[in-house]
Design a protein around this motif. Sequence first.
Motif, PDB file in Angstrom:
ATOM      1  N   VAL A  54      14.842  43.975  -5.665  1.00  0.00           N
ATOM      2  CA  VAL A  54      15.831  43.775  -4.819  1.00  0.00           C
ATOM      3  C   VAL A  54      15.516  42.995  -3.638  1.00  0.00           C
ATOM      4  O   VAL A  54      14.404  43.401  -3.281  1.00  0.00           O
ATOM      5  N   TYR A  55      16.103  42.012  -3.326  1.00  0.00           N
ATOM      6  CA  TYR A  55      15.847  41.180  -2.207  1.00  0.00           C
ATOM      7  C   TYR A  55      16.675  41.260  -1.107  1.00  0.00           C
ATOM      8  O   TYR A  55      17.945  41.688  -1.369  1.00  0.00           O
ATOM      9  N   ILE A  56      16.456  41.203   0.185  1.00  0.00           N
ATOM     10  CA  ILE A  56      17.386  41.033   1.233  1.00  0.00           C
ATOM     11  C   ILE A  56      17.425  40.047   2.043  1.00  0.00           C
ATOM     12  O   ILE A  56      16.323  39.207   2.577  1.00  0.00           O
ATOM     13  N   GLY A  98      18.662  32.701 -13.143  1.00  0.00           N
ATOM     14  CA  GLY A  98      18.244  32.133 -11.934  1.00  0.00           C
ATOM     15  C   GLY A  98      19.271  32.436 -10.743  1.00  0.00           C
ATOM     16  O   GLY A  98      19.467  31.834  -9.719  1.00  0.00           O
ATOM     17  N   LYS A  99      20.439  33.223 -11.376  1.00  0.00           N
ATOM     18  CA  LYS A  99      21.605  33.392 -10.321  1.00  0.00           C
ATOM     19  C   LYS A  99      21.452  34.462  -9.521  1.00  0.00           C
ATOM     20  O   LYS A  99      20.826  35.507 -10.071  1.00  0.00           O
ATOM     21  N   LYS A 100      21.852  34.618  -8.166  1.00  0.00           N
ATOM     22  CA  LYS A 100      21.628  35.498  -7.411  1.00  0.00           C
ATOM     23  C   LYS A 100      22.832  36.311  -7.488  1.00  0.00           C
ATOM     24  O   LYS A 100      23.891  36.079  -7.598  1.00  0.00           O
ATOM     25  N   ILE A 101      22.511  37.672  -7.869  1.00  0.00           N
ATOM     26  CA  ILE A 101      23.631  38.788  -8.042  1.00  0.00           C
ATOM     27  C   ILE A 101      23.605  39.759  -6.926  1.00  0.00           C
ATOM     28  O   ILE A 101      22.668  40.302  -6.682  1.00  0.00           O
ATOM     29  N   TYR A 102      24.484  39.689  -5.978  1.00  0.00           N
ATOM     30  CA  TYR A 102      24.648  40.639  -4.960  1.00  0.00           C
ATOM     31  C   TYR A 102      25.020  41.980  -5.191  1.00  0.00           C
ATOM     32  O   TYR A 102      26.022  42.300  -6.293  1.00  0.00           O
ATOM     33  N   LEU A 103      24.443  42.806  -4.770  1.00  0.00           N
ATOM     34  CA  LEU A 103      24.536  44.416  -5.063  1.00  0.00           C
ATOM     35  C   LEU A 103      25.450  45.010  -4.116  1.00  0.00           C
ATOM     36  O   LEU A 103      25.357  44.816  -3.089  1.00  0.00           O
ATOM     37  N   LYS A 104      26.172  46.069  -4.449  1.00  0.00           N
ATOM     38  CA  LYS A 104      26.756  47.108  -3.583  1.00  0.00           C
ATOM     39  C   LYS A 104      25.581  48.334  -3.597  1.00  0.00           C
ATOM     40  O   LYS A 104      24.798  48.364  -4.097  1.00  0.00           O
ATOM     41  N   LYS A 105      25.941  49.269  -2.454  1.00  0.00           N
ATOM     42  CA  LYS A 105      24.872  50.229  -2.301  1.00  0.00           C
ATOM     43  C   LYS A 105      24.841  51.373  -3.604  1.00  0.00           C
ATOM     44  O   LYS A 105      23.737  51.579  -3.663  1.00  0.00           O
ATOM     45  N   LYS A 107      21.270  37.795   6.047  1.00  0.00           N
ATOM     46  CA  LYS A 107      22.555  38.338   6.613  1.00  0.00           C
ATOM     47  C   LYS A 107      22.586  39.658   5.955  1.00  0.00           C
ATOM     48  O   LYS A 107      23.593  40.404   6.037  1.00  0.00           O
ATOM     49  N   ASP A 108      21.419  40.395   5.741  1.00  0.00           N
ATOM     50  CA  ASP A 108      21.113  41.650   5.282  1.00  0.00           C
ATOM     51  C   ASP A 108      21.824  42.041   3.703  1.00  0.00           C
ATOM     52  O   ASP A 108      22.435  43.174   3.971  1.00  0.00           O
ATOM     53  N   ARG A 109      22.034  41.094   3.263  1.00  0.00           N
ATOM     54  CA  ARG A 109      22.761  41.422   1.818  1.00  0.00           C
ATOM     55  C   ARG A 109      21.784  41.605   0.986  1.00  0.00           C
ATOM     56  O   ARG A 109      20.749  40.899   0.741  1.00  0.00           O
ATOM     57  N   LYS A 110      21.838  42.638  -0.165  1.00  0.00           N
ATOM     58  CA  LYS A 110      20.846  42.773  -1.150  1.00  0.00           C
ATOM     59  C   LYS A 110      21.374  42.291  -2.359  1.00  0.00           C
ATOM     60  O   LYS A 110      22.519  42.237  -2.697  1.00  0.00           O
ATOM     61  N   TYR A 111      20.244  41.638  -2.888  1.00  0.00           N
ATOM     62  CA  TYR A 111      20.515  40.797  -4.310  1.00  0.00           C
ATOM     63  C   TYR A 111      19.535  41.016  -5.138  1.00  0.00           C
ATOM     64  O   TYR A 111      18.282  41.240  -4.676  1.00  0.00           O
ATOM     65  N   ILE A 112      19.651  40.838  -6.505  1.00  0.00           N
ATOM     66  CA  ILE A 112      18.775  40.601  -7.456  1.00  0.00           C
ATOM     67  C   ILE A 112      18.809  39.285  -8.154  1.00  0.00           C
ATOM     68  O   ILE A 112      20.056  38.600  -7.790  1.00  0.00           O
ATOM     69  N   VAL A 113      17.961  38.555  -8.916  1.00  0.00           N
ATOM     70  CA  VAL A 113      17.981  37.539  -9.607  1.00  0.00           C
ATOM     71  C   VAL A 113      18.068  37.462 -11.052  1.00  0.00           C
ATOM     72  O   VAL A 113      17.238  38.296 -11.516  1.00  0.00           O
ATOM     73  N   ASP A 114      19.190  36.978 -11.735  1.00  0.00           N
ATOM     74  CA  ASP A 114      19.287  37.358 -13.162  1.00  0.00           C
ATOM     75  C   ASP A 114      18.329  36.367 -13.957  1.00  0.00           C
ATOM     76  O   ASP A 114      17.580  35.549 -13.476  1.00  0.00           O
ATOM     77  N   GLU A 115      18.541  36.339 -15.164  1.00  0.00           N
ATOM     78  CA  GLU A 115      17.387  35.684 -16.262  1.00  0.00           C
ATOM     79  C   GLU A 115      17.812  34.202 -16.188  1.00  0.00           C
ATOM     80  O   GLU A 115      17.110  33.179 -16.691  1.00  0.00           O
TER      81      GLU A 115
END
Length: 97
Positions: free
Chosen positions: A66-68, A81-88, A71-79
């Motif tokens: 998980v990356y931050i 290469g797209k950033k997927i923003y996560l909920k808590k 803007k303090d938004r948390k996200y992962i990178v899918d297979e």
Amino acid sequence: MKTPKFLIAAAVGVVLTLAGQHTFAQGIDSTAKKVGHKTASIAVKGASAITDKIYKGKEGPSGETVYIDKKDRKYIVDEKGKKIYLKKSQIHDKKKD
């Protein structure tokens, strides 16, 4: 007038060769897409590791890093290469093995 057998055999051979090349070309396209997606994913993950923070001790829904962002938004990178923003609720503690 009868058609010589070698002409029929040659015609069948040409048809099968062209059909085989089409299938082979499709395999090349799908392989190129896979390579492109993997390259994009690695590039985005590398850039994210440099420009953004890694959320230490946490992981995504399927164990992803998980990356931050700024803007303090948390996200992962899918297979792909797209950033997927996560909920808590999608972020949890890393499992100890």
